[in-house]
Motif scaffolding. Sequence first.
Motif, PDB file in Angstrom:
ATOM      1  N   LYS A  77       0.760  -1.162  -0.003  1.00  0.00           N
ATOM      2  CA  LYS A  77       0.035   0.038   0.032  1.00  0.00           C
ATOM      3  C   LYS A  77       0.889   1.300  -0.121  1.00  0.00           C
ATOM      4  CE  LYS A  77      -4.076  -2.025   2.531  1.00  0.00           C
ATOM      5  NZ  LYS A  77      -4.876  -1.624   3.623  1.00  0.00           N
ATOM      6  N   VAL A  78       2.051   1.106   0.369  1.00  0.00           N
ATOM      7  CA  VAL A  78       2.870   2.377   0.578  1.00  0.00           C
ATOM      8  C   VAL A  78       3.456   2.798  -0.842  1.00  0.00           C
ATOM      9  CG1 VAL A  78       5.124   3.126   1.413  1.00  0.00           C
ATOM     10  CG2 VAL A  78       3.892   1.592   2.948  1.00  0.00           C
TER      11      VAL A  78
ATOM     12  N   GLU B 187       1.453   3.097  -3.530  1.00  0.00           N
ATOM     13  CA  GLU B 187       0.190   3.983  -3.711  1.00  0.00           C
ATOM     14  C   GLU B 187       0.578   5.448  -2.854  1.00  0.00           C
ATOM     15  OE1 GLU B 187      -3.493   5.773  -5.006  1.00  0.00           O
ATOM     16  OE2 GLU B 187      -1.739   3.978  -5.681  1.00  0.00           O
ATOM     17  N   LEU B 188       0.843   5.497  -1.669  1.00  0.00           N
ATOM     18  CA  LEU B 188       1.018   6.443  -0.716  1.00  0.00           C
ATOM     19  C   LEU B 188       2.015   7.269  -1.412  1.00  0.00           C
ATOM     20  CD1 LEU B 188       0.649   8.197   1.965  1.00  0.00           C
ATOM     21  CD2 LEU B 188       2.270   6.485   3.025  1.00  0.00           C
TER      22      LEU B 188
ATOM     23  N   ARG C 269       0.643   9.247  -4.306  1.00  0.00           N
ATOM     24  CA  ARG C 269      -0.216  10.275  -3.861  1.00  0.00           C
ATOM     25  C   ARG C 269       0.618  11.528  -3.343  1.00  0.00           C
ATOM     26  NH1 ARG C 269      -5.838   7.812  -1.555  1.00  0.00           N
ATOM     27  NH2 ARG C 269      -6.217   6.187  -3.246  1.00  0.00           N
TER      28      ARG C 269
ATOM     29  N   GLU D  34      -5.181   2.974   5.428  1.00  0.00           N
ATOM     30  CA  GLU D  34      -5.320   3.234   4.016  1.00  0.00           C
ATOM     31  C   GLU D  34      -4.460   4.384   3.351  1.00  0.00           C
ATOM     32  OE1 GLU D  34      -6.929   1.059   1.666  1.00  0.00           O
ATOM     33  OE2 GLU D  34      -6.932   0.032   3.744  1.00  0.00           O
ATOM     34  N   PRO D  35      -4.142   4.410   2.201  1.00  0.00           N
ATOM     35  CA  PRO D  35      -2.974   5.505   1.768  1.00  0.00           C
ATOM     36  C   PRO D  35      -3.746   6.807   1.814  1.00  0.00           C
ATOM     37  CG  PRO D  35      -2.951   3.681   0.515  1.00  0.00           C
ATOM     38  CD  PRO D  35      -3.929   3.374   1.273  1.00  0.00           C
ATOM     39  N   ASN D  36      -5.118   7.133   1.616  1.00  0.00           N
ATOM     40  CA  ASN D  36      -5.589   8.366   1.879  1.00  0.00           C
ATOM     41  C   ASN D  36      -5.525   8.837   3.193  1.00  0.00           C
ATOM     42  OD1 ASN D  36      -7.699   6.380   1.901  1.00  0.00           O
ATOM     43  ND2 ASN D  36      -9.163   8.269   2.304  1.00  0.00           N
TER      44      ASN D  36
END
Length: 422
Positions: A19-20, A22-23, A26, A168-170
Motif C-alpha cells: 500500500k505504501v 500508492e502512498l 499520492r 489506507e493510503p488516503n
Amino acid sequence: MSASRSILLIIGGGIAAYKVLELIRRLKDRGIASRCILTKAGEEFITPLSVSSLAGERCFTDLFSLTDEADIGHIALSRSTDLLVVAPATADLIAKMATGLANDLASTALLATDKRVLIAPAMNPKMWEHPATQRNMAQLEKDGVLVVGPNSGAMAERGESGPGRMAEPNEILGAIEQALAGETPRAIGFLGRLPGGAATGSKPLAGQHVLITSGPTHEPIDPVRYIANRSSGKQGHAIAAAAAAAGASVTLVSGPVSLPDPAGVTTIHVESAREMLAAVESALPADIAIFAAAVADWRVADAAPEKMKKGAGGTPALSLVENPDILATIAHRKAGRPACVVGFAAETEHVIEYARAKLAKKGCDLIVANDVGGTGVMGGDANTVHLVTTEGVETWPTLAKDEVANRLIAHIARLAQAPKAN
C-alpha cells in the motif's frame, strides 16, 4: 502544500507494504517529496527498485553503506526532512522505537532525528492487542509520536480479523498533511485520539450499547420461494465488528446471510422484516442504532402454505402489502429512542436527493447513502458512501467495506461525544 515539503518514509516488513507504493504516488501528486528507507523485512514484500521508481530517487537500505554514509549519512538523512513516517509500523519497529534500539538504518534514523514522527501500525490483531505492544505504544505516545490507525478488519491470514490493519493510503496522506501543517493528526483507528484531538483511550464506545441490523430479509411467497434483494450483509457485519473493536456492547440483528457472526457480538438471526422489527424492539434500550439491513419493502399478503404449482391456471397474482418501516419506527419513538439513529439509503439514481428526503421522512440523525445502480456494490467488498445530515453532505472515497465501517464508527463516536444543543 508547498513543493519544498518533504518526508522520510520508513517502510517496514508486512503485506501492507504494498500500500505504501500508492502512498508515495499520492505524496508526489500533492507536491510532497519522499525519501525512503526500506527495511530488510520490507524487501521481502516490495523491492527498492519499485520504491525508487515512484519516489524519483534512490531507496536507502543499508546502515553501513560507505557510499551512503559519505554522501548523506543516517543522521543527515533523518534531519534533512520535515517529518518521519513509518508505514507499515510493525510490532518490531514499534518495539525498537519504544526502547531506543538502533541496529539498522531505519531504527538508527528514528533515534537520530530531531523531527516529528508519524507511525501507521500494521500487524496481526493478537500482536496488536498483546500487552507488550500496548506498553510500547503507550511509551511512543508519551514520547510525542503521532499515530494513524490501525483499522479493524480482515487480515491476510485466513480467518483472522480485528484491529491491526494499516490505515489506507488516503488516511495516512491526510495525517501527513496535518502533521506538516503543524497539527496533531487524528487517529483513524481506536488508539489515541479521535478527529479533533480529544483524547479517548483505546475504546471510544466503551459503555455504549450499539444496535445494528444487517443483511436482507426474506419474505415468503410459499415454503420454498421468497421476495428478497441482493444484500450480502458485508457492510452491516463489518460495522458490528468495528463497533465491538471500539469497546461497545453490540447487538446485531441479522437477516439471512452466509457470513460468520462477528466475534464479540451478540447476534440475533431473523428471516422476515416483521421478525427483524420484533428483534430490534426486544434489544432496546440502545445508545446508538445503525440500520444497515436492506429490508424488503413489501411482502405477500397471504403466503401459500404449500409450494405453488405451475398449471392450467396460469401465472398466479401476488397481492403485496408494505412491510413495517423499522428505521422510522425506532427513530420516531417518543420513549426509549436511541440518542443516535443512523439509516442507510441504497439508491440507483438521485442518491443525495433521495437520501435527504429519507432523512427528513424517517426522523433519523444521519443517512449513509450509496449508489447501487452499478455492479460490485451489493455483495462486493468496496463501497462509496455519502454521509447526509441536516448540516450537509460528506462524501468519502471508495473504500473497502471494513474501512467504511471503521470510519463510520469513529464518526458516530464523535457525534456521541459532541455536546448537545440546548
